[in-house]
Design a protein around this motif. Structure first.
Motif, short mmCIF file in Angstrom:
data_model
loop_
_atom_site.label_atom_id
_atom_site.label_comp_id
_atom_site.label_asym_id
_atom_site.label_seq_id
_atom_site.Cartn_x
_atom_site.Cartn_y
_atom_site.Cartn_z
N GLY A 238 78.14 -2.79 31.70
CA GLY A 238 78.11 -1.33 31.72
C GLY A 238 77.79 -0.87 33.13
N GLN B 243 72.39 6.05 33.44
CA GLN B 243 72.86 5.74 32.09
C GLN B 243 74.06 4.79 32.14
OE1 GLN B 243 73.66 9.81 31.10
NE2 GLN B 243 71.69 10.06 30.07
N PHE B 244 74.20 3.99 31.07
CA PHE B 244 75.35 3.10 30.94
C PHE B 244 75.80 3.10 29.48
CE2 PHE B 244 71.81 0.46 29.77
CZ PHE B 244 72.29 -0.30 28.73
N ALA B 245 77.03 2.65 29.28
CA ALA B 245 77.58 2.48 27.94
C ALA B 245 78.55 1.30 27.97
CB ALA B 245 78.30 3.74 27.47
N THR B 246 78.55 0.51 26.91
CA THR B 246 79.48 -0.60 26.76
C THR B 246 79.56 -0.95 25.28
OG1 THR B 246 80.10 -2.79 27.62
CG2 THR B 246 77.77 -2.43 27.14
N THR B 247 80.30 -1.96 24.94
CA THR B 247 80.34 -2.46 23.57
C THR B 247 80.06 -3.96 23.59
OG1 THR B 247 82.73 -2.84 23.65
CG2 THR B 247 81.99 -0.73 22.77
N THR C 278 74.21 1.79 24.44
CA THR C 278 73.97 2.75 25.51
C THR C 278 72.52 2.64 25.95
OG1 THR C 278 73.36 4.52 23.99
CG2 THR C 278 75.68 4.38 24.62
N GLY C 279 72.23 3.07 27.15
CA GLY C 279 70.86 3.02 27.62
C GLY C 279 70.71 3.68 28.97
N LYS C 280 69.51 3.60 29.48
CA LYS C 280 69.19 4.18 30.78
C LYS C 280 68.23 3.24 31.49
CE LYS C 280 67.69 8.56 32.77
NZ LYS C 280 67.30 9.95 32.46
N ALA D 147 78.65 -0.13 19.83
CA ALA D 147 78.33 0.58 21.07
C ALA D 147 76.89 0.30 21.48
CB ALA D 147 78.55 2.08 20.89
N ASN E 19 75.61 5.32 35.83
CA ASN E 19 76.05 6.58 36.44
C ASN E 19 74.90 7.18 37.26
OD1 ASN E 19 74.30 7.94 34.65
ND2 ASN E 19 75.95 8.54 33.26
#
Length: 78
Positions: A54, A61-65, A23-25, A21, A57
């Motif tokens: 990602g 923020q975002f999330a991906t793999t 994640t970040g901003k 995973a 929002n």
């Protein structure tokens, strides 16, 4: 002669590592979050990983793999 006939590789591909995973901003220079856009990850090593994205929002923020490895990262605002 047998060594030459056998070749150099085993013919079996190395297993692909499990994705992890990420994640970040994304924060703009004015200190506010980028509230719409995409964060793209492009693998540096051609044999590892694949492009992944990602979506940002409203809080930036975002999330991906990703498959572990080295990536170039690009941010594309909407």
């Amino acid at each position: 002669m047998l060594g030459l006939a056998a070749g150099c590789g085993s013919g079996v591909a190395a297993p692909t590592p499990d994705p992890v995973a990420v994640t970040g901003k994304v924060i703009l220079p004015n200190g506010k979050p980028l509230t719409a856009g995409t964060v793209a990850f492009f693998p540096v090593e051609a044999t590892k990983g694949q492009e992944t994205f990602g979506i940002l929002n409203a809080q930036g923020q975002f999330a991906t793999t990703v498959i572990p490895g080295r990536y170039k990262v690009a941010v594309e605002p909407d």
